[in-house]
Structure formats: structure tokens, C-alpha cells
Design a protein around this motif. Structure first.
Motif, PDB file in Angstrom:
ATOM      1  N   GLU A 182       8.230  -1.286  -1.643  1.00 12.90           N
ATOM      2  CA  GLU A 182       7.452  -0.637  -2.694  1.00 12.90           C
ATOM      3  C   GLU A 182       7.434   0.879  -2.519  1.00 12.90           C
ATOM      4  N   GLN A 183       7.427   1.336  -1.279  1.00 15.79           N
ATOM      5  CA  GLN A 183       7.477   2.785  -1.049  1.00 15.79           C
ATOM      6  C   GLN A 183       8.793   3.366  -1.546  1.00 15.79           C
ATOM      7  N   LEU A 184       9.873   2.610  -1.388  1.00 14.84           N
ATOM      8  CA  LEU A 184      11.181   3.077  -1.839  1.00 14.84           C
ATOM      9  C   LEU A 184      11.220   3.226  -3.355  1.00 14.84           C
ATOM     10  N   VAL A 185      10.698   2.238  -4.083  1.00 17.84           N
ATOM     11  CA  VAL A 185      10.723   2.350  -5.548  1.00 17.84           C
ATOM     12  C   VAL A 185       9.766   3.447  -6.027  1.00 17.84           C
ATOM     13  N   VAL A 186       8.698   3.670  -5.289  1.00 15.74           N
ATOM     14  CA  VAL A 186       7.795   4.773  -5.629  1.00 15.74           C
ATOM     15  C   VAL A 186       8.491   6.116  -5.406  1.00 15.74           C
ATOM     16  N   ASP A 187       9.143   6.248  -4.271  1.00 10.50           N
ATOM     17  CA  ASP A 187       9.823   7.512  -3.948  1.00 10.50           C
ATOM     18  C   ASP A 187      10.918   7.852  -4.948  1.00 10.50           C
ATOM     19  N   ASN A 188      11.457   6.828  -5.615  1.00  5.70           N
ATOM     20  CA  ASN A 188      12.515   7.046  -6.591  1.00  5.70           C
ATOM     21  C   ASN A 188      12.013   7.023  -8.029  1.00  5.70           C
ATOM     22  N   GLY A 189      10.698   7.099  -8.183  1.00  2.21           N
ATOM     23  CA  GLY A 189      10.125   7.205  -9.520  1.00  2.21           C
ATOM     24  C   GLY A 189      10.177   5.928 -10.326  1.00  2.21           C
ATOM     25  N   ILE A 190      10.358   4.797  -9.666  1.00  3.32           N
ATOM     26  CA  ILE A 190      10.494   3.511 -10.365  1.00  3.32           C
ATOM     27  C   ILE A 190       9.189   2.729 -10.369  1.00  3.32           C
ATOM     28  N   GLY A 191       8.520   2.683  -9.226  1.00  2.00           N
ATOM     29  CA  GLY A 191       7.310   1.890  -9.083  1.00  2.00           C
ATOM     30  C   GLY A 191       6.052   2.740  -9.054  1.00  2.00           C
ATOM     31  N   VAL A 192       4.931   2.064  -8.815  1.00  2.00           N
ATOM     32  CA  VAL A 192       3.615   2.700  -8.829  1.00  2.00           C
ATOM     33  C   VAL A 192       3.051   2.743  -7.413  1.00  2.00           C
ATOM     34  N   ASP A 193       2.520   3.881  -7.036  1.00  2.00           N
ATOM     35  CA  ASP A 193       1.850   4.030  -5.749  1.00  2.00           C
ATOM     36  C   ASP A 193       0.444   3.445  -5.875  1.00  2.00           C
ATOM     37  N   THR A 194       0.301   2.192  -5.501  1.00  2.45           N
ATOM     38  CA  THR A 194      -0.979   1.500  -5.688  1.00  2.45           C
ATOM     39  C   THR A 194      -2.054   1.991  -4.729  1.00  2.45           C
ATOM     40  N   THR A 195      -1.652   2.655  -3.652  1.00  2.00           N
ATOM     41  CA  THR A 195      -2.672   3.165  -2.733  1.00  2.00           C
ATOM     42  C   THR A 195      -3.570   4.184  -3.429  1.00  2.00           C
ATOM     43  N   ARG A 196      -3.031   4.860  -4.444  1.00  2.00           N
ATOM     44  CA  ARG A 196      -3.808   5.881  -5.159  1.00  2.00           C
ATOM     45  C   ARG A 196      -4.772   5.274  -6.171  1.00  2.00           C
ATOM     46  N   LEU A 197      -4.654   3.960  -6.414  1.00  2.00           N
ATOM     47  CA  LEU A 197      -5.497   3.304  -7.414  1.00  2.00           C
ATOM     48  C   LEU A 197      -6.787   2.743  -6.834  1.00  2.00           C
ATOM     49  N   ARG A 198      -6.852   2.627  -5.521  1.00  2.00           N
ATOM     50  CA  ARG A 198      -7.956   1.926  -4.864  1.00  2.00           C
ATOM     51  C   ARG A 198      -9.322   2.522  -5.195  1.00  2.00           C
ATOM     52  N   ASP A 199      -9.471   3.829  -5.073  1.00  4.94           N
ATOM     53  CA  ASP A 199     -10.790   4.442  -5.263  1.00  4.94           C
ATOM     54  C   ASP A 199     -11.303   4.259  -6.680  1.00  4.94           C
ATOM     55  N   GLU A 200     -10.436   4.457  -7.664  1.00  6.36           N
ATOM     56  CA  GLU A 200     -10.864   4.294  -9.060  1.00  6.36           C
ATOM     57  C   GLU A 200     -11.155   2.831  -9.365  1.00  6.36           C
ATOM     58  N   TRP A 201     -10.358   1.930  -8.812  1.00  3.48           N
ATOM     59  CA  TRP A 201     -10.625   0.495  -8.990  1.00  3.48           C
ATOM     60  C   TRP A 201     -11.997   0.149  -8.422  1.00  3.48           C
ATOM     61  N   HIS A 202     -12.271   0.611  -7.234  1.00  3.04           N
ATOM     62  CA  HIS A 202     -13.550   0.318  -6.593  1.00  3.04           C
ATOM     63  C   HIS A 202     -14.707   0.893  -7.404  1.00  3.04           C
ATOM     64  N   ARG A 203     -14.522   2.088  -7.934  1.00  7.10           N
ATOM     65  CA  ARG A 203     -15.580   2.710  -8.742  1.00  7.10           C
ATOM     66  C   ARG A 203     -15.879   1.890  -9.986  1.00  7.10           C
ATOM     67  N   ARG A 204     -14.831   1.476 -10.692  1.00  9.52           N
ATOM     68  CA  ARG A 204     -15.031   0.722 -11.933  1.00  9.52           C
ATOM     69  C   ARG A 204     -15.620  -0.653 -11.666  1.00  9.52           C
TER      70      ARG A 204
END
Length: 254
Positions: A182-204
Motif C-alpha cells: 500500500e505504501q508503494l501505490v501511495v508513493d506512486n499516486g495510485i492509492g490512498v494514505d489511510t494513516t492520514r484518515l485516522r484522526d478525522e475518522w475518530h473525530r466523526r
């Protein structure tokens, strides 16, 4: 596209397909068992949305692989260790509160992930995400309303909903963890960096649970392994049922 990135994109598409396929089957188990007719119909529609999403991801995986496999091969001809879905998706349906809490967790996750995936450099993944966003908005509105009604309802509905939140919380951490693929597809602009979604998910999630008079659990335990093929016993039972007809009549088509 290099072979390494191609293989990573293939695995990424399969994972997204596995998530949708397993969850779609789980939701379909409520059809004819809903608390009333309108919910029966709603469950059927939501299940079909996820199965349709799985078909698109599997179809794209078959296109990338280009080895004769079809979407049916990915859905029906793999064993549980070859499935790479998040563990949260395979948890049994349990009671109505349990299913709705699980759906809320997942709907908020997708409401954050899909808008990011729309920006993918992979045009096919971006197109699938664009279509799925519309479905997710409806799913989230429904699951949010139900969790509010159940959490702030009767003493019994509150107890069951809180139990569901506590039982499922430890499976949510896996949604925001990434491996090398998943890190590889993120680094190549293909996938989503889900680690950045955690805080907003927790807030909502916390905002909705609080409104529903429910307690937000502490992060005291976590279960993971689905992305590398380590599953609960629930997936094996699910696949036995889901794959039975196809494996009994291999190659059969409607």
C-alpha cells in the motif's frame, strides 16, 4: 508502468474488491431478516451496491493480471488465506445494532477514503471511486440515523449498541495501517494514505457516538492480519456459503 507497480496495483485492486465483496455478502444475510419491510429493501440495496463495487474492482484486477482470470475467479476460486479483506468486513452480522455500528464505522471510513481515491493517477480506480462516493453518502446517512436511534432509544437498544461499539472497536485500527504494498501505490499516486484518515475518522465517529449517548472506547486492544491473509474463523464459514454453487458447478454461467 513497471512490473513492480503493476503487481502492487493488482493487489491493491483485489484488496478493495475483497473488502466490498465480503461486506456485501455479510449485509445480504439480513435480507428477509430485517426488522420491517423497508429495512429489508434497504439492506438488499446496500448489499447490491457493495457487490457491484466488488465486481468493478475484480474486473479491473482481471484486466491488470491479463492471465485468463475473471472477476468470478477472484470471488469464488480463492480460499480464505488468499483473501485480503479487512477483518471488520467479515465479522458476523450478529444483531441489528451490531450490524449498524459496523456499517457506521465503515461508511465514515469510505466517506474519507473515496474522495482521496478519486484523485488517483489510475483512471480506473478513480472512476470506480467516483461512482461509489454517491452510494456511500446514502449508506452513511442511513447508518448514522440508526445508531442515533438505537443508542438514544430504549435501555435495551442502548445496551446492545454500546456492546457492539465495544466489540468492534479493536477491529477498526487495521483500516488505518499500511504495509509495503500500500505504501508503494501511495508513493506512486495510485492509492490512498489511510494513516492520514485516522484522526478525522475518530473525530466523526466520536461525535456521532456522543450524540447517541454512547461511550467512545479507549484504544486498549487491536486485531489485525486480514491484509496478509490471517482471518477469523468467520471468513471460512462465509466463503463456504458464498462459493458453494460456483465450486459445485465449475465454469457454469447464467
Amino acid at each position: 508502468m513497471s512490473d513492480t507497480i503493476k503487481d502492487a496495483t493488482l493487489e491493491y485492486a483485489i484488496r478493495l474488491g475483497d473488502d466490498a465483496n465480503v461486506l456485501g455478502h455479510r449485509i445480504s444475510e439480513w435480507v428477509s431478516r430485517g426488522p420491517f419491510l423497508e429495512e429489508d429493501i434497504a439492506y438488499a440495496n446496500v448489499a447490491l451496491d457493495y457487490i457491484g463495487r466488488a465486481r468493478m474492482f475484480y474486473g479491473y484486477a482481471a484486466e491488470i493480471a491479463n492471465d485468463g482470470r475473471t472477476e468470478d475467479d477472484f470471488a469464488y476460486m480463492r480460499d480464505d488465506r488468499q483473501y485480503h479483506n479487512l477483518l471488520l468486513m467479515e465479522m458476523p452480522k450478529e444483531d441489528f445494532a451490531y450490524s449498524q455500528v459496523r456499517q457506521l464505522f465503515i461508511d465514515i471510513y469510505y466517506s474519507l477514503l473515496l474522495p482521496e481515491l478519486v484523485e488517483s493517477k489510475d483512471d480506473t480506480l478513480a472512476a470506480i471511486a467516483a461512482k461509489a462516493i454517491k452510494e456511500t453518502r446514502y449508506h452513511l446517512r442511513r447508518s448514522r440515523d440508526w445508531v442515533l436511534r438505537l443508542g438514544d432509544g430504549t435501555e435495551e437498544s442502548h445496551r446492545r449498541t454500546q456492546r457492539a461499539v465495544d466489540s468492534l472497536w479493536g477491529y477498526t485500527h487495521e483500516m488505518f495501517e499500511m504495509d509495503d504494498i500500500e505504501q508503494l501505490v501511495v508513493d506512486n499516486g495510485i492509492g490512498v494514505d489511510t494513516t492520514r484518515l485516522r484522526d478525522e475518522w475518530h473525530r466523526r465517529v466520536s461525535e456521532i457516538l456522543t450524540e447517541a449517548t454512547l461511550s467512545v472506547p479507549e484504544d486498549g486492544w487491536a486485531v489485525r492480519g486480514g491484509r496478509i491473509g490471517y482471518h477469523t474463523e468467520n471468513l471460512g464459514h462465509l466463503l463456504t456459503e458464498m462459493q458453494f454453487v460456483h465450486r459445485s458447478y465449475p465454469g457454469c454461467q447464467w
